[in-house]
Design a protein around this motif. Structure first.
Motif, PDB file in Angstrom:
ATOM      1  N   SER A  30      41.389  46.006  31.285  1.00  0.00           N
ATOM      2  CA  SER A  30      41.749  44.739  30.665  1.00  0.00           C
ATOM      3  C   SER A  30      41.489  43.638  31.695  1.00  0.00           C
ATOM      4  CB  SER A  30      43.206  44.771  30.207  1.00  0.00           C
ATOM      5  OG  SER A  30      43.555  43.569  29.563  1.00  0.00           O
ATOM      6  N   TYR A  31      42.330  42.618  31.719  1.00  0.00           N
ATOM      7  CA  TYR A  31      42.154  41.498  32.636  1.00  0.00           C
ATOM      8  C   TYR A  31      43.525  41.113  33.196  1.00  0.00           C
ATOM      9  CZ  TYR A  31      37.651  41.295  30.374  1.00  0.00           C
ATOM     10  OH  TYR A  31      36.411  41.634  29.887  1.00  0.00           O
ATOM     11  N   PRO A  32      43.594  40.736  34.467  1.00  0.00           N
ATOM     12  CA  PRO A  32      44.897  40.417  35.063  1.00  0.00           C
ATOM     13  C   PRO A  32      45.497  39.154  34.460  1.00  0.00           C
ATOM     14  CG  PRO A  32      43.119  39.856  36.580  1.00  0.00           C
ATOM     15  CD  PRO A  32      42.480  40.582  35.435  1.00  0.00           C
ATOM     16  N   ALA A  33      46.831  39.147  34.391  1.00  0.00           N
ATOM     17  CA  ALA A  33      47.530  38.008  33.790  1.00  0.00           C
ATOM     18  C   ALA A  33      47.213  36.706  34.512  1.00  0.00           C
ATOM     19  CB  ALA A  33      49.033  38.267  33.801  1.00  0.00           C
ATOM     20  N   GLU A  34      47.016  36.769  35.842  1.00  0.00           N
ATOM     21  CA  GLU A  34      46.707  35.564  36.608  1.00  0.00           C
ATOM     22  C   GLU A  34      45.380  34.954  36.167  1.00  0.00           C
ATOM     23  OE1 GLU A  34      49.375  38.221  38.884  1.00  0.00           O
ATOM     24  OE2 GLU A  34      47.454  38.504  37.857  1.00  0.00           O
ATOM     25  N   ALA A  35      44.409  35.802  35.889  1.00  0.00           N
ATOM     26  CA  ALA A  35      43.113  35.299  35.427  1.00  0.00           C
ATOM     27  C   ALA A  35      43.228  34.691  34.041  1.00  0.00           C
ATOM     28  CB  ALA A  35      42.084  36.424  35.429  1.00  0.00           C
ATOM     29  N   PRO A  59      46.103  40.464  26.417  1.00  0.00           N
ATOM     30  CA  PRO A  59      46.794  39.566  27.347  1.00  0.00           C
ATOM     31  C   PRO A  59      46.861  38.122  26.859  1.00  0.00           C
ATOM     32  CG  PRO A  59      44.681  40.269  28.266  1.00  0.00           C
ATOM     33  CD  PRO A  59      44.950  41.125  27.070  1.00  0.00           C
ATOM     34  N   LEU A  60      45.916  37.701  26.030  1.00  0.00           N
ATOM     35  CA  LEU A  60      46.010  36.363  25.454  1.00  0.00           C
ATOM     36  C   LEU A  60      47.200  36.266  24.498  1.00  0.00           C
ATOM     37  CD1 LEU A  60      42.228  35.743  24.738  1.00  0.00           C
ATOM     38  CD2 LEU A  60      43.640  34.361  26.283  1.00  0.00           C
ATOM     39  N   ALA A 136      35.723  29.376  28.189  1.00  0.00           N
ATOM     40  CA  ALA A 136      36.183  30.143  29.345  1.00  0.00           C
ATOM     41  C   ALA A 136      35.544  31.532  29.324  1.00  0.00           C
ATOM     42  CB  ALA A 136      37.710  30.267  29.325  1.00  0.00           C
ATOM     43  N   LEU A 137      34.893  31.881  30.431  1.00  0.00           N
ATOM     44  CA  LEU A 137      34.183  33.154  30.531  1.00  0.00           C
ATOM     45  C   LEU A 137      34.753  33.967  31.673  1.00  0.00           C
ATOM     46  CD1 LEU A 137      30.492  31.828  30.433  1.00  0.00           C
ATOM     47  CD2 LEU A 137      32.003  32.247  28.500  1.00  0.00           C
ATOM     48  N   CYS A 138      34.710  35.294  31.547  1.00  0.00           N
ATOM     49  CA  CYS A 138      35.125  36.141  32.659  1.00  0.00           C
ATOM     50  C   CYS A 138      34.396  37.476  32.617  1.00  0.00           C
ATOM     51  CB  CYS A 138      36.639  36.360  32.679  1.00  0.00           C
ATOM     52  SG  CYS A 138      37.322  37.110  31.193  1.00  0.00           S
ATOM     53  N   TRP A 139      34.253  38.029  33.815  1.00  0.00           N
ATOM     54  CA  TRP A 139      33.677  39.365  33.994  1.00  0.00           C
ATOM     55  C   TRP A 139      34.524  40.144  34.990  1.00  0.00           C
ATOM     56  CZ3 TRP A 139      30.362  35.238  33.293  1.00  0.00           C
ATOM     57  CH2 TRP A 139      29.317  35.389  32.360  1.00  0.00           C
ATOM     58  N   ASN A 140      34.708  41.427  34.748  1.00  0.00           N
ATOM     59  CA  ASN A 140      35.282  42.326  35.740  1.00  0.00           C
ATOM     60  C   ASN A 140      34.151  42.998  36.505  1.00  0.00           C
ATOM     61  OD1 ASN A 140      38.106  42.103  35.297  1.00  0.00           O
ATOM     62  ND2 ASN A 140      37.955  43.395  33.482  1.00  0.00           N
ATOM     63  N   ASP A 141      34.098  42.767  37.805  1.00  0.00           N
ATOM     64  CA  ASP A 141      33.120  43.421  38.673  1.00  0.00           C
ATOM     65  C   ASP A 141      33.843  44.406  39.580  1.00  0.00           C
ATOM     66  OD1 ASP A 141      30.976  41.880  37.711  1.00  0.00           O
ATOM     67  OD2 ASP A 141      31.404  40.274  39.144  1.00  0.00           O
ATOM     68  N   ARG A 142      33.297  45.604  39.719  1.00  0.00           N
ATOM     69  CA  ARG A 142      33.873  46.549  40.664  1.00  0.00           C
ATOM     70  C   ARG A 142      33.729  46.011  42.090  1.00  0.00           C
ATOM     71  NH1 ARG A 142      30.726  49.160  37.290  1.00  0.00           N
ATOM     72  NH2 ARG A 142      29.055  49.232  38.839  1.00  0.00           N
ATOM     73  N   ASP A 143      34.748  46.223  42.911  1.00  0.00           N
ATOM     74  CA  ASP A 143      34.701  45.796  44.309  1.00  0.00           C
ATOM     75  C   ASP A 143      34.002  46.899  45.107  1.00  0.00           C
ATOM     76  OD1 ASP A 143      35.041  44.943  46.883  1.00  0.00           O
ATOM     77  OD2 ASP A 143      37.170  44.488  46.681  1.00  0.00           O
ATOM     78  N   GLU A 144      32.705  46.727  45.311  1.00  0.00           N
ATOM     79  CA  GLU A 144      31.895  47.794  45.907  1.00  0.00           C
ATOM     80  C   GLU A 144      31.878  47.741  47.432  1.00  0.00           C
ATOM     81  OE1 GLU A 144      28.133  48.025  43.866  1.00  0.00           O
ATOM     82  OE2 GLU A 144      29.111  48.950  42.110  1.00  0.00           O
ATOM     83  N   ARG A 145      32.819  47.032  48.046  1.00  0.00           N
ATOM     84  CA  ARG A 145      33.000  47.135  49.489  1.00  0.00           C
ATOM     85  C   ARG A 145      33.612  48.487  49.850  1.00  0.00           C
ATOM     86  NH1 ARG A 145      36.705  42.090  50.678  1.00  0.00           N
ATOM     87  NH2 ARG A 145      37.786  43.158  48.972  1.00  0.00           N
ATOM     88  N   ARG A 188      41.396  39.337  42.455  1.00  0.00           N
ATOM     89  CA  ARG A 188      41.268  40.740  42.850  1.00  0.00           C
ATOM     90  C   ARG A 188      42.473  41.521  42.335  1.00  0.00           C
ATOM     91  NH1 ARG A 188      37.131  41.429  46.336  1.00  0.00           N
ATOM     92  NH2 ARG A 188      36.287  39.507  47.246  1.00  0.00           N
ATOM     93  N   TRP A 189      42.192  42.694  41.782  1.00  0.00           N
ATOM     94  CA  TRP A 189      43.284  43.491  41.216  1.00  0.00           C
ATOM     95  C   TRP A 189      42.853  44.954  41.121  1.00  0.00           C
ATOM     96  CZ3 TRP A 189      43.181  45.505  35.965  1.00  0.00           C
ATOM     97  CH2 TRP A 189      41.995  45.214  35.280  1.00  0.00           C
ATOM     98  N   LEU A 190      43.789  45.825  40.743  1.00  0.00           N
ATOM     99  CA  LEU A 190      43.543  47.258  40.665  1.00  0.00           C
ATOM    100  C   LEU A 190      43.794  47.758  39.246  1.00  0.00           C
ATOM    101  CD1 LEU A 190      45.354  48.433  43.926  1.00  0.00           C
ATOM    102  CD2 LEU A 190      42.884  48.125  43.599  1.00  0.00           C
ATOM    103  N   HIS A 191      42.879  48.567  38.756  1.00  0.00           N
ATOM    104  CA  HIS A 191      43.019  49.227  37.451  1.00  0.00           C
ATOM    105  C   HIS A 191      43.277  50.707  37.700  1.00  0.00           C
ATOM    106  CE1 HIS A 191      42.386  50.468  33.362  1.00  0.00           C
ATOM    107  NE2 HIS A 191      41.236  51.054  33.603  1.00  0.00           N
TER     108      HIS A 191
END
Length: 253
Positions: A30-35, A59-60, A136-145, A188-191
């Motif tokens: 999903s998407y974090p509440a802060e976003a 979440p909306l 308003a647009l959003c994407w979840n990207d994996r943190d590949e670090r 930044r968040w964790l699923h």
């Protein structure tokens, strides 16, 4: 006579999500509440465009917004209706939105703008937005670090001919003349999900959904191998997938 989907085709890739909508709803983040609060900071009438199974719709709604959902796939909308039966929902596309002029205060798009015909979609979104409304647009990207996440991503996109179109979002999208330049924020968040769901998560990607079965299975077996061999995953029953949500919002001119 039906033909096999083409992984090189944008339209085939976009349509592939009708397969396995239940799995998509179960394993996609999903998407974090802060976003969500940043995307839509005030109580509003909101169109969730390309809503899919309702991963952003939920979440909306939880944030108190009056939400209408639109998606082209009845299979996805059926999943949304199961989880959110009181949400108004319609079948439609970004280029032909089944709403009246000036119908909503905000249009949100999660993980889907890259599939749209952007100029047509921007014009249609501008039509349904009230004066001063926001896109308003959003994407979840994996943190590949993180090493195992990077390796997971390499498997998912191995040979992907549309990698540049469907990959991480590093630049603000071009919204055309109907909108002011977008503001940008990241979160930044964790699923958290069961480790054995990584195979299912990989299988919801448009690239894998459009591959011939033998090629798809070969990539999924590489995910299985990563799960049992990588030291951060081997023996773990749950994993925290790190995401960076890239968010953009722009006022209608």
């Amino acid at each position: 006579m039906s033909t096999s989907p083409d992984p090189h085709s944008v339209s085939d890739r976009a349509a592939s999500f009708t397969q396995g909508a239940e799995v998509y709803a179960r394993v996609r983040p999903s998407y974090p509440a802060e976003a969500v609060s940043w995307l839509v900071p005030e109580r509003s009438r909101v169109l969730d465009l390309a809503a899919g199974t309702g991963l952003l719709t939920r979440p909306l709604v939880d944030a108190g917004h009056d939400v209408v959902a639109v998606d082209p796939a009845p299979e996805m909308l059926a999943e949304l209706a199961t989880e959110l039966p009181h949400v108004e929902a319609h079948q439609g596309t970004a280029e032909s939105i089944p709403l009246d002029d000036d119908a909503v205060d905000v249009v949100v798009v999660g993980q889907a703008w890259h599939w749209f015909d952007a100029p047509r979609a921007a014009a249609e979104i501008s039509r349904v937005l009230r004066p001063g409304g926001t896109l308003a647009l959003c994407w979840n990207d994996r943190d590949e670090r993180i090493d195992w996440v990077r390796r997971f991503g390499l498997i998912l996109h191995d040979g992907d001919p549309l990698r540049a179109r469907t990959g991480s979002r590093h630049e603000p999208p071009d919204l055309g003349p109907s909108f002011e330049p977008p503001e940008t924020a990241t979160f930044r968040w964790l699923h958290h999900l069961p480790t054995d769901h990584l195979r299912d998560l990989a299988g919801t990607r448009s690239y894998l959904l459009t591959l011939p079965e033998d090629e798809r299975e070969a990539l999924l077996e590489r995910v299985d191998d990563l799960v049992v061999t990588h030291p951060d995953l081997a023996g773990a029953t749950e994993v925290a997938m790190p995401y960076v949500t890239a968010a953009y919002r722009a006022r209608r001119r």
